[in-house]
Design a protein around this motif. Structure first.
Motif, mmCIF file in Angstrom:
data_model
loop_
_atom_site.group_PDB
_atom_site.id
_atom_site.type_symbol
_atom_site.label_atom_id
_atom_site.label_comp_id
_atom_site.label_asym_id
_atom_site.label_seq_id
_atom_site.Cartn_x
_atom_site.Cartn_y
_atom_site.Cartn_z
ATOM 1 N N HIS A 11 35.844 46.388 42.288
ATOM 2 C CA HIS A 11 36.060 46.425 40.822
ATOM 3 C C HIS A 11 37.369 46.418 39.934
ATOM 4 C CE1 HIS A 11 37.486 50.312 41.362
ATOM 5 N NE2 HIS A 11 37.302 49.915 42.223
ATOM 6 N N THR A 14 39.369 51.067 36.269
ATOM 7 C CA THR A 14 39.056 52.785 35.642
ATOM 8 C C THR A 14 40.230 53.890 35.751
ATOM 9 O OG1 THR A 14 39.127 53.762 37.697
ATOM 10 C CG2 THR A 14 36.531 52.932 37.733
ATOM 11 N N ASP A 27 31.377 58.663 39.835
ATOM 12 C CA ASP A 27 31.076 57.095 39.648
ATOM 13 C C ASP A 27 31.274 57.174 38.138
ATOM 14 O OD1 ASP A 27 30.039 54.742 40.195
ATOM 15 O OD2 ASP A 27 27.736 55.926 39.553
ATOM 16 N N LEU A 28 33.051 56.849 38.072
ATOM 17 C CA LEU A 28 33.798 56.081 36.589
ATOM 18 C C LEU A 28 33.046 54.713 36.409
ATOM 19 C CD1 LEU A 28 36.889 57.957 37.522
ATOM 20 C CD2 LEU A 28 35.317 58.981 35.619
ATOM 21 N N PRO A 29 33.154 54.827 34.865
ATOM 22 C CA PRO A 29 32.871 53.044 34.204
ATOM 23 C C PRO A 29 34.278 52.959 34.398
ATOM 24 C CG PRO A 29 32.990 55.052 32.381
ATOM 25 C CD PRO A 29 33.606 55.417 33.968
ATOM 26 N N LEU A 30 33.887 51.292 34.073
ATOM 27 C CA LEU A 30 35.336 49.945 33.705
ATOM 28 C C LEU A 30 35.832 50.793 32.198
ATOM 29 C CD1 LEU A 30 34.186 46.838 34.677
ATOM 30 C CD2 LEU A 30 35.310 48.950 35.919
ATOM 31 N N THR A 31 37.746 51.047 32.924
ATOM 32 C CA THR A 31 38.168 50.712 30.991
ATOM 33 C C THR A 31 37.628 49.799 30.369
ATOM 34 O OG1 THR A 31 40.000 50.203 31.744
ATOM 35 C CG2 THR A 31 39.287 52.107 32.475
ATOM 36 N N GLU A 35 36.993 46.106 32.009
ATOM 37 C CA GLU A 35 35.894 45.297 31.599
ATOM 38 C C GLU A 35 36.498 43.734 31.228
ATOM 39 O OE1 GLU A 35 33.997 47.243 28.080
ATOM 40 O OE2 GLU A 35 33.190 48.561 29.404
ATOM 41 N N THR A 59 28.580 52.365 40.583
ATOM 42 C CA THR A 59 28.794 51.451 38.479
ATOM 43 C C THR A 59 29.711 50.737 38.004
ATOM 44 O OG1 THR A 59 27.244 53.651 38.047
ATOM 45 C CG2 THR A 59 28.501 52.428 36.152
ATOM 46 N N ARG A 60 31.009 50.854 38.944
ATOM 47 C CA ARG A 60 32.094 49.939 38.163
ATOM 48 C C ARG A 60 31.715 49.003 39.357
ATOM 49 N NH1 ARG A 60 33.260 55.006 41.289
ATOM 50 N NH2 ARG A 60 34.432 54.237 43.462
ATOM 51 N N THR A 63 29.036 46.983 37.461
ATOM 52 C CA THR A 63 29.182 46.400 36.480
ATOM 53 C C THR A 63 30.131 45.628 36.463
ATOM 54 O OG1 THR A 63 28.940 48.688 35.297
ATOM 55 C CG2 THR A 63 30.341 47.183 34.205
ATOM 56 N N THR A 64 31.256 45.491 36.863
ATOM 57 C CA THR A 64 32.116 44.397 37.266
ATOM 58 C C THR A 64 31.328 43.372 38.233
ATOM 59 O OG1 THR A 64 33.686 45.268 37.750
ATOM 60 C CG2 THR A 64 34.214 43.121 38.719
#
Length: 188
Positions: A11, A14, A27-31, A35, A59-60, A63-64
């Motif tokens: 991924h 983050t 469960d952190l989002p991407l920076t 992204e 999620t990371r 999302t990737t």
């Protein structure tokens, strides 16, 4: 047994991966940089067809996958990152302040998973991939689980993953040297 080619994608960045903090259940989002890097994978992956696309449930990773052009990967819970237990959110130097000889690769994590437990999960992924009819498989997941997956693909102990550094938003490929499992490309 089929002899598929397996593409591994770690991924995007983050906040915690950037800072070297062990990130499993959090469960952190991407920076924004994560992204951007995930989107940059699109061109590298678009020219290749995949019969099976798998992702960690986190999620990371998902999302990737989406940002790289794979909107609907099949979620596989066995691709969840190594569970760090009491060491969640802590860096290796912080852990070594109280346990100077600690290594995730040999000791696992208190309150989390042992190397053997992680190896068992990745063995199920390897069996799934080799038992599928897909000639090429794409997997979106995390640094430590993908390193264990790679060494288990080769038939090596989970602890040997220590030798495979893996950056965020990179593509690695597992395949074959004739009938022998092999690393085709790493950390590209």
């Amino acid at each position: 047994m089929t002899r598929p080619e397996v593409w591994l994608v770690r991924h995007g960045q983050t906040e915690w991966s950037r800072d070297g903090r062990h990130t499993s259940r959090t469960d952190l989002p991407l920076t924004p940089e994560g992204e951007r890097a995930a989107r940059s994978l699109t061109d590298r992956l678009a020219t290749t067809s995949f019969g099976l696309v798998l992702s960690s449930p986190l999620t990371r990773a998902r999302t990737t996958a989406v940002l790289a052009g794979f909107a609907d990967p099949t979620i596989d819970d066995d691709l969840h990152e190594w569970r760090y237990g009491d060491y969640e959110g802590i860096t290796t130097p912080q852990i070594r302040e109280t346990d100077p000889d600690w290594s995730l690769w040999t000791d696992g994590a208190p309150g989390g998973e042992s190397p053997g437990e992680v190896a068992a999960r990745t063995d199920r992924v390897v069996a799934r991939v080799r038992g599928d009819s897909a000639e090429r498989v794409l997997i979106f997941a995390h640094g430590h689980i993908l390193r264990v997956l790679a060494v288990r693909w080769l038939g090596l102990p989970a602890a040997d993953g220590v030798h495979l550094r893996l950056e965020t938003a990179t593509v690695s490929v597992l395949g074959w040297e004739r009938e022998t499992p092999a690393v085709v490309r790493w950390n590209a």
